[in-house]
Scaffold this motif. Structure first.
Motif, PDB file in Angstrom:
ATOM      1  N   ALA A   1       0.861  -1.079  -0.076  1.00  0.00           N
ATOM      2  CA  ALA A   1       0.077  -0.233   0.028  1.00  0.00           C
ATOM      3  C   ALA A   1       0.749   1.212  -0.106  1.00  0.00           C
ATOM      4  O   ALA A   1       1.896   1.192   0.216  1.00  0.00           O
ATOM      5  CB  ALA A   1      -0.875  -0.023   1.283  1.00  0.00           C
ATOM      6  N   VAL A   2       0.206   2.473  -0.028  1.00  0.00           N
ATOM      7  CA  VAL A   2       0.909   3.589   0.141  1.00  0.00           C
ATOM      8  C   VAL A   2       0.758   4.259   1.404  1.00  0.00           C
ATOM      9  O   VAL A   2      -0.467   3.990   2.032  1.00  0.00           O
ATOM     10  CB  VAL A   2       0.480   4.811  -0.818  1.00  0.00           C
ATOM     11  N   TYR A   3       1.639   4.309   2.372  1.00  0.00           N
ATOM     12  CA  TYR A   3       1.736   4.699   3.531  1.00  0.00           C
ATOM     13  C   TYR A   3       1.901   6.236   3.675  1.00  0.00           C
ATOM     14  O   TYR A   3       2.857   6.669   3.356  1.00  0.00           O
ATOM     15  CB  TYR A   3       2.821   4.160   4.471  1.00  0.00           C
ATOM     16  N   TYR A   4       1.047   6.951   4.428  1.00  0.00           N
ATOM     17  CA  TYR A   4       1.228   8.441   4.782  1.00  0.00           C
ATOM     18  C   TYR A   4       1.546   8.744   6.037  1.00  0.00           C
ATOM     19  O   TYR A   4       0.930   8.223   6.962  1.00  0.00           O
ATOM     20  CB  TYR A   4      -0.053   8.728   4.363  1.00  0.00           C
ATOM     21  N   CYS A   5       2.429   9.714   6.153  1.00  0.00           N
ATOM     22  CA  CYS A   5       2.750  10.117   7.472  1.00  0.00           C
ATOM     23  C   CYS A   5       2.489  11.563   7.776  1.00  0.00           C
ATOM     24  O   CYS A   5       2.713  12.403   6.727  1.00  0.00           O
ATOM     25  CB  CYS A   5       4.412  10.036   7.743  1.00  0.00           C
ATOM     26  N   ILE A   6       1.546  12.075   8.562  1.00  0.00           N
ATOM     27  CA  ILE A   6       0.948  13.204   8.533  1.00  0.00           C
ATOM     28  C   ILE A   6       1.064  13.907  10.084  1.00  0.00           C
ATOM     29  O   ILE A   6       1.072  13.496  10.942  1.00  0.00           O
ATOM     30  CB  ILE A   6      -0.675  13.192   8.307  1.00  0.00           C
ATOM     31  N   VAL A   7       1.409  15.141  10.038  1.00  0.00           N
ATOM     32  CA  VAL A   7       1.340  15.900  11.212  1.00  0.00           C
ATOM     33  C   VAL A   7       0.045  16.869  11.328  1.00  0.00           C
ATOM     34  O   VAL A   7      -0.396  17.145  10.349  1.00  0.00           O
ATOM     35  CB  VAL A   7       2.615  16.795  11.585  1.00  0.00           C
ATOM     36  N   ARG A   8      -0.354  16.735  12.578  1.00  0.00           N
ATOM     37  CA  ARG A   8      -1.725  17.426  12.770  1.00  0.00           C
ATOM     38  C   ARG A   8      -1.636  18.280  14.159  1.00  0.00           C
ATOM     39  O   ARG A   8      -1.144  17.613  14.957  1.00  0.00           O
ATOM     40  CB  ARG A   8      -2.888  16.717  12.611  1.00  0.00           C
ATOM     41  N   VAL A   9      -2.184  19.412  14.178  1.00  0.00           N
ATOM     42  CA  VAL A   9      -2.164  20.160  15.147  1.00  0.00           C
ATOM     43  C   VAL A   9      -2.995  19.398  16.307  1.00  0.00           C
ATOM     44  O   VAL A   9      -4.143  18.795  16.018  1.00  0.00           O
ATOM     45  CB  VAL A   9      -2.707  21.454  15.013  1.00  0.00           C
ATOM     46  N   ALA A  10      -2.608  19.341  17.753  1.00  0.00           N
ATOM     47  CA  ALA A  10      -3.235  18.666  18.652  1.00  0.00           C
ATOM     48  C   ALA A  10      -4.435  19.297  19.377  1.00  0.00           C
ATOM     49  O   ALA A  10      -5.294  18.625  20.017  1.00  0.00           O
ATOM     50  CB  ALA A  10      -2.483  18.432  19.733  1.00  0.00           C
ATOM     51  N   SER A  11      -4.808  20.667  19.013  1.00  0.00           N
ATOM     52  CA  SER A  11      -6.050  21.140  19.487  1.00  0.00           C
ATOM     53  C   SER A  11      -6.673  22.224  18.302  1.00  0.00           C
ATOM     54  O   SER A  11      -6.097  22.366  17.671  1.00  0.00           O
ATOM     55  CB  SER A  11      -5.420  21.936  20.708  1.00  0.00           C
ATOM     56  N   GLY A  12      -7.910  22.097  18.679  1.00  0.00           N
ATOM     57  CA  GLY A  12      -8.739  23.238  17.925  1.00  0.00           C
ATOM     58  C   GLY A  12      -9.043  22.454  16.536  1.00  0.00           C
ATOM     59  O   GLY A  12      -8.722  21.235  16.702  1.00  0.00           O
ATOM     60  N   TYR A  13      -9.334  23.281  15.668  1.00  0.00           N
ATOM     61  CA  TYR A  13      -9.767  22.750  14.276  1.00  0.00           C
ATOM     62  C   TYR A  13      -8.548  22.489  13.506  1.00  0.00           C
ATOM     63  O   TYR A  13      -7.785  23.436  13.218  1.00  0.00           O
ATOM     64  CB  TYR A  13     -10.801  23.772  13.713  1.00  0.00           C
ATOM     65  N   SER A  14      -8.734  21.242  13.030  1.00  0.00           N
ATOM     66  CA  SER A  14      -7.536  21.031  12.121  1.00  0.00           C
ATOM     67  C   SER A  14      -7.891  19.817  10.968  1.00  0.00           C
ATOM     68  O   SER A  14      -8.692  18.848  11.691  1.00  0.00           O
ATOM     69  CB  SER A  14      -6.131  20.650  12.805  1.00  0.00           C
TER      70      SER A  14
END
Lengths: 115, 111
Positions: free
Chosen positions: B84-97
């Motif tokens: 498969a294609v594996y995606y690494c993603i960073v995402r803000v921990a609080s609020g809308y994201s």
């Protein structure tokens, strides 16, 4: 089966047609998303609905019109599309767009071909 | 602007551990690391996420370096169905994201 169901799975439409994509989830989620995945390109976020309110529109052309009548259903109305709009359209849902602790659940997508 | 860097492709023998690296050198203290995968012509599937501690679930393990500038997703015993294609993603921990996908790593598991 992920709990997010998209119909139809495949759609071929002419540039003058009007069609709609449907997404349905029975996971009790309150946020729903439309993504577009063109050939050999990353997924692009199109629209976000949180508790039935549209919270994001990523500069999507007006020929794409979303509708979220309730938290379980999401539609993408299509009209006057171009061949470059051919892509895999993916729907996703999550508990709440503002809650980081929940991941997204994706449907299997609708493969759209515009001729 | 890409927040993560992943190799475009990797190979792994069936039954062996697959170690998928991800660099996120500009990650902020309030950003989580998420991993998803996408099997051909299907929607992405959530795998695991973490903030700073290592995490393990029934699918995989996530190892985050102490400085949080990189992480590794480990599939302990890869099978052909893990291709498969594996995606690494960073995402803000609080609020809308929201989740922003990059190009990911195409993992090919061979017999």
């Amino acid at each position: 089966e992920t709990g997010v169901t998209q119909t139809p799975r495949h759609l071929v439409m002419g540039m003058t047609n009007k069609k709609s994509l449907k997404c349905e989830q029975h996971l009790g989620h309150n946020a729903m998303y439309w993504y577009k995945q063109s050939a050999k390109k990353p997924l692009e976020l199109m629209f976000v609905y949180n508790f039935k309110e549209q919270t994001e529109n990523n500069s999507v052309p007006s020929r794409f019109s979303p509708e979220c009548p309730n938290s379980s259903h999401l539609f993408l109305h299509l009209h006057t599309l171009q061949p470059e709009d051919s892509a895999l359209y993916l729907c996703a849902s999550s508990q709440d767009a503002q809650d980081i602790n929940y991941g997204y659940t994706f449907g299997s997508g609708t493969r759209l071909t515009v001729v | 602007d890409a927040k993560t860097t992943q190799p475009p492709s990797m190979d792994c023998a069936e039954g062996r551990a697959a170690n998928l690296p991800c660099n996120h050198s500009t990650i902020s203290g309030n950003e989580y690391v998420y991993w998803y995968r996408q099997i051909h012509s299907q929607g992405p599937q959530y795998i695991i996420h973490g903030l700073k501690n290592n995490e393990t679930n029934e699918m995989a393990s996530l190892i985050i370096t102490e400085d949080r500038k990189s992480s590794t997703l480990i599939l302990p015993h890869a099978t052909l169905r893990d291709t498969a294609v594996y995606y690494c993603i960073v995402r803000v921990a609080s609020g809308y994201s929201t989740l922003t996908f990059g190009k990911g790593t195409m993992l090919l598991v061979s017999p």
